[in-house]
Design an enzyme around this catalytic site. Structure first.
Site, PDB file in Angstrom:
ATOM      1  N   GLY A 162       0.806  -1.186  -0.035  1.00 36.38           N
ATOM      2  CA  GLY A 162      -0.079  -0.063  -0.167  1.00 36.38           C
ATOM      3  C   GLY A 162       0.950   1.277  -0.105  1.00 36.38           C
ATOM      4  O   GLY A 162       0.369   2.300  -0.554  1.00 36.38           O
ATOM      5  N   GLU A 186       8.328   9.552 -28.919  1.00 34.04           N
ATOM      6  CA  GLU A 186       9.158   9.382 -29.886  1.00 34.04           C
ATOM      7  C   GLU A 186       8.903   7.861 -30.592  1.00 34.04           C
ATOM      8  O   GLU A 186       9.799   7.069 -30.717  1.00 34.04           O
ATOM      9  CB  GLU A 186      10.687   9.456 -29.023  1.00 34.04           C
TER      10      GLU A 186
HETATM   11  C1  LIG Z   1       4.159  14.136 -22.863  1.00 34.97           C
HETATM   12  C2  LIG Z   1       4.257  14.083 -24.141  1.00 34.97           C
HETATM   13  C3  LIG Z   1       5.318  14.832 -24.653  1.00 34.97           C
HETATM   14  C4  LIG Z   1       5.412  14.692 -26.137  1.00 34.97           C
HETATM   15  N1  LIG Z   1       6.296  15.851 -26.762  1.00 34.97           N
HETATM   16  C5  LIG Z   1       6.385  15.663 -28.008  1.00 34.97           C
HETATM   17  C6  LIG Z   1       7.259  16.818 -28.755  1.00 34.97           C
HETATM   18  O1  LIG Z   1       8.006  17.662 -27.961  1.00 34.97           O
HETATM   19  N2  LIG Z   1       7.229  17.100 -30.021  1.00 34.97           N
HETATM   20  C7  LIG Z   1       6.175  16.267 -30.761  1.00 34.97           C
HETATM   21  O2  LIG Z   1       6.296  16.537 -32.143  1.00 34.97           O
HETATM   22  N3  LIG Z   1       5.397  15.410 -30.168  1.00 34.97           N
HETATM   23  C8  LIG Z   1       5.451  15.171 -28.820  1.00 34.97           C
HETATM   24  N4  LIG Z   1       4.743  14.037 -28.359  1.00 34.97           N
HETATM   25  C9  LIG Z   1       3.689  13.317 -29.282  1.00 34.97           C
HETATM   26  C10 LIG Z   1       4.196  11.974 -29.259  1.00 34.97           C
HETATM   27  O3  LIG Z   1       5.173  11.758 -29.708  1.00 34.97           O
HETATM   28  C11 LIG Z   1       2.760  11.138 -29.879  1.00 34.97           C
HETATM   29  O4  LIG Z   1       1.672  11.423 -28.806  1.00 34.97           O
HETATM   30  C12 LIG Z   1       3.141   9.904 -30.217  1.00 34.97           C
HETATM   31  O5  LIG Z   1       3.922   9.669 -31.197  1.00 34.97           O
HETATM   32  C13 LIG Z   1       1.588   8.961 -30.493  1.00 34.97           C
HETATM   33  O6  LIG Z   1       0.899   9.685 -31.369  1.00 34.97           O
HETATM   34  P1  LIG Z   1      -0.602   9.976 -31.090  1.00 34.97           P
HETATM   35  O7  LIG Z   1      -0.609  10.324 -29.599  1.00 34.97           O
HETATM   36  O8  LIG Z   1      -1.197  10.612 -32.137  1.00 34.97           O
HETATM   37  O9  LIG Z   1      -1.323   8.586 -30.842  1.00 34.97           O
HETATM   38  P2  LIG Z   1      -1.942   7.721 -32.065  1.00 34.97           P
HETATM   39  O10 LIG Z   1      -0.799   7.834 -33.140  1.00 34.97           O
HETATM   40  O11 LIG Z   1      -3.282   8.112 -32.432  1.00 34.97           O
HETATM   41  O12 LIG Z   1      -1.726   6.189 -31.315  1.00 34.97           O
HETATM   42  C14 LIG Z   1      -2.942   5.598 -30.714  1.00 34.97           C
HETATM   43  C15 LIG Z   1      -2.707   4.061 -30.795  1.00 34.97           C
HETATM   44  O13 LIG Z   1      -2.910   3.519 -32.154  1.00 34.97           O
HETATM   45  C16 LIG Z   1      -1.656   2.738 -32.261  1.00 34.97           C
HETATM   46  N5  LIG Z   1      -1.351   3.063 -33.701  1.00 34.97           N
HETATM   47  C17 LIG Z   1      -1.023   4.033 -34.442  1.00 34.97           C
HETATM   48  N6  LIG Z   1      -0.616   3.944 -35.565  1.00 34.97           N
HETATM   49  C18 LIG Z   1      -0.582   2.678 -35.806  1.00 34.97           C
HETATM   50  C19 LIG Z   1      -0.084   1.651 -36.770  1.00 34.97           C
HETATM   51  N7  LIG Z   1       0.101   2.053 -38.063  1.00 34.97           N
HETATM   52  N8  LIG Z   1      -0.251   0.256 -36.553  1.00 34.97           N
HETATM   53  C20 LIG Z   1      -0.361  -0.166 -35.185  1.00 34.97           C
HETATM   54  N9  LIG Z   1      -0.787   0.628 -34.158  1.00 34.97           N
HETATM   55  C21 LIG Z   1      -0.900   1.811 -34.502  1.00 34.97           C
HETATM   56  C22 LIG Z   1      -0.575   3.629 -31.263  1.00 34.97           C
HETATM   57  O14 LIG Z   1       0.725   2.704 -31.125  1.00 34.97           O
HETATM   58  C23 LIG Z   1      -1.346   3.791 -30.165  1.00 34.97           C
HETATM   59  O15 LIG Z   1      -1.205   2.463 -29.269  1.00 34.97           O
HETATM   60  C24 LIG Z   1       4.445  14.187 -26.914  1.00 34.97           C
HETATM   61  C25 LIG Z   1       3.893  13.369 -26.369  1.00 34.97           C
HETATM   62  C26 LIG Z   1       3.339  13.288 -25.069  1.00 34.97           C
HETATM   63  C27 LIG Z   1       2.294  12.512 -24.231  1.00 34.97           C
END
Ligand SMILES: Cc1cc2nc3c(=O)[nH]c(=O)nc-3n(C[C@H](O)[C@H](O)[C@H](O)COP(=O)(O)OP(=O)(O)OC[C@H]3O[C@@H](n4cnc5c(N)ncnc54)[C@H](O)[C@@H]3O)c2cc1C
Length: 387
Positions: free
Chosen positions: A342, A365
């Site tokens: 806990g 990333e």
């Molecule tokens: C705290 C934080 C800091 C960040 N900092 C930055 C930054 O400085 N600069 C920047 O540019 N971005 C930044 N990001 C963005 C980050 O890189 C993205 O959130 C991440 O790449 C996922 O993209 P998305 O959120 O659009 O999710 P989505 O791409 O919509 O993903 C949703 C789900 O679908 C899955 N999925 C998507 N496409 C496929 C596929 N082709 N095949 C199988 N599965 C798939 C993913 O794996 C995930 O499980 C940040 C995000 C966070 C949360």
């Protein structure tokens, strides 16, 4: 060959370890509660050169190569991940776009203040609907005389609330046979038409700030086009992200090591019915799984960094290291909470923070799913090319 000798690097690493363990660790609760890295820690990091440890010396950085970068990252991962995040974009995803792809003029204008931390640079790639698939981004850059006008929406941009410079990926034409049609621009945060949204409320990594950034007809000169070419934006993004993956893997190993150390200390001291819980073999099994994960992750990170520097593998190994190490850190943090019982669920206990902090490492990333796609498709493609 690194610009930094083994001897000099040993000193940098020792100083970083000392900074993390004696200056930052005692302030973790404060960072969490106030959702900010205290100014004096920021100043200390600046003085130590941590805003530019991966920037070449020619432009005022410490000039560490990726093999050295990962050793530093394993130290930085040992505490609140917000501290690393404060200078993570300067050294990593944003800074490396300039180092790898900027013109001489762009590098001399921006890299020195990035290396000192006087300029905070943010990497603005992600958009609603274009995260895992950045090739689908909609932000547009349109020529207007000798200038460019940039319009679009970015989200989740790390360090946006404190940024002085955005590295903005924008489409100059639809994707075609020549490429993705994505260029990258240097956009000062104070340019007219740049709007930084409110700080996002996140699950963890308190003290590290992200927000939306919108660009409305933001005018930049042609000199702001990175590398002077419309065609290198997508490659610059992918290269910078691939390098960043090895760094994130190292950070995960550092966080896992901390979770393990906290678990061992707790298991050795906390008792049930007068018996230290560490005497129970089921608790020892959890510690064993944590230790094994940390050792495997550390070996993998070092191997991936070595292959990056020798240019033997800049695609599969970074993704494999990020996939394994960030998933491993998630499991190790989960076990750490379990070992604490806990207590592990309570705010202010390090493993509770680590559990939330490391969750992000599997998302940004490139998610774990995207790493699997890169690894799997890379293996099949190589086999097909071999015929
Ligand atoms: C705290 C934080 C800091 C960040 N900092 C930055 C930054 O400085 N600069 C920047 O540019 N971005 C930044 N990001 C963005 C980050 O890189 C993205 O959130 C991440 O790449 C996922 O993209 P998305 O959120 O659009 O999710 P989505 O791409 O919509 O993903 C949703 C789900 O679908 C899955 N999925 C998507 N496409 C496929 C596929 N082709 N095949 C199988 N599965 C798939 C993913 O794996 C995930 O499980 C940040 C995000 C966070 C949360």
């Amino acid at each position: 060959m690194s610009e930094v000798s083994d001897e000099d690097f040993a000193e940098i690493l020792a100083q970083t370890r000392h900074f993390v363990r004696t200056s930052v660790v005692p302030r973790e609760t404060e960072i969490l509660a106030e959702d900010r890295v205290p100014d004096d820690l920021r100043e200390q990091a600046k003085t130590m050169g941590l805003f530019g440890y991966a920037i070449p010396q020619q432009w005022g950085g410490l000039g560490l190569d990726l093999r050295q970068d990962v050793e530093l990252a394993m130290e930085l991962g040992y505490t609140s991940l917000a501290v690393r995040s404060m200078f993570g974009t300067n050294n990593g995803i944003a800074g490396q776009v300039l180092v790898g792809f900027g013109t001489e003029e762009q590098k001399s204008r921006w890299l020195a203040p990035i290396a000192t931390g006087d300029v905070v640079a943010s990497f603005a790639l992600t958009e609603p609907g274009a995260g895992s698939n950045p090739a689908g981004l909609l932000t547009k850059a349109v020529r207007d005389g000798s200038d460019w006008l940039i319009t679009g929406q970015k989200r989740f941009i790390t360090n946006a609330p404190t940024a002085n410079l955005f590295i903005v990926f924008a489409r100059t034409r639809p994707a075609d046979a020549q490429g993705a049609g994505i260029a990258v621009f240097l956009v000062p945060a104070d340019a007219a038409g740049v709007e930084v949204g409110a700080k996002d409320a996140k699950m963890g990594q308190e003290g590290a700030w992200t927000s939306d950034v919108s660009f409305t007809d933001v005018r930049v000169p042609d000199a702001a086009l990175v590398g002077g070419s419309e065609d290198l934006g997508y490659r610059a993004a992918l290269t910078s992200l691939a390098r960043g993956r090895v760094h994130i893997a190292a950070l995960a190993v550092g966080a896992a090591q901390r979770a393990l150390d906290e678990s061992v200390a707790y298991a050795a001291a906390a008792t049930q019915g007068g018996t230290p819980i560490g005497n129970f073999q089921l608790v020892q099994a959890m510690l064993a799984d944590q230790q094994t994960g940390v050792l495997a992750g550390r070996a993998m990170v070092r191997d991936a960094a070595r292959m990056w520097v020798s240019e033997q593998d800049r695609r599969i190994a970074p993704s494999a290291a990020k996939l394994f190490c960030t998933e491993m850190a998630g499991k190790v943090a989960d076990l750490a909470v379990q070992i604490h019982g806990g207590t592990g669920y309570m705010r202010g206990v390090p493993v509770e923070r680590i559990y939330r902090d490391v969750r992000l490492l599997r998302l940004y990333e490139g998610t774990s799913e995207i790493q699997r796609l890169i690894i799997g498709s890379g293996l099949v493609k190589a086999a097909q090319q071999r015929g």
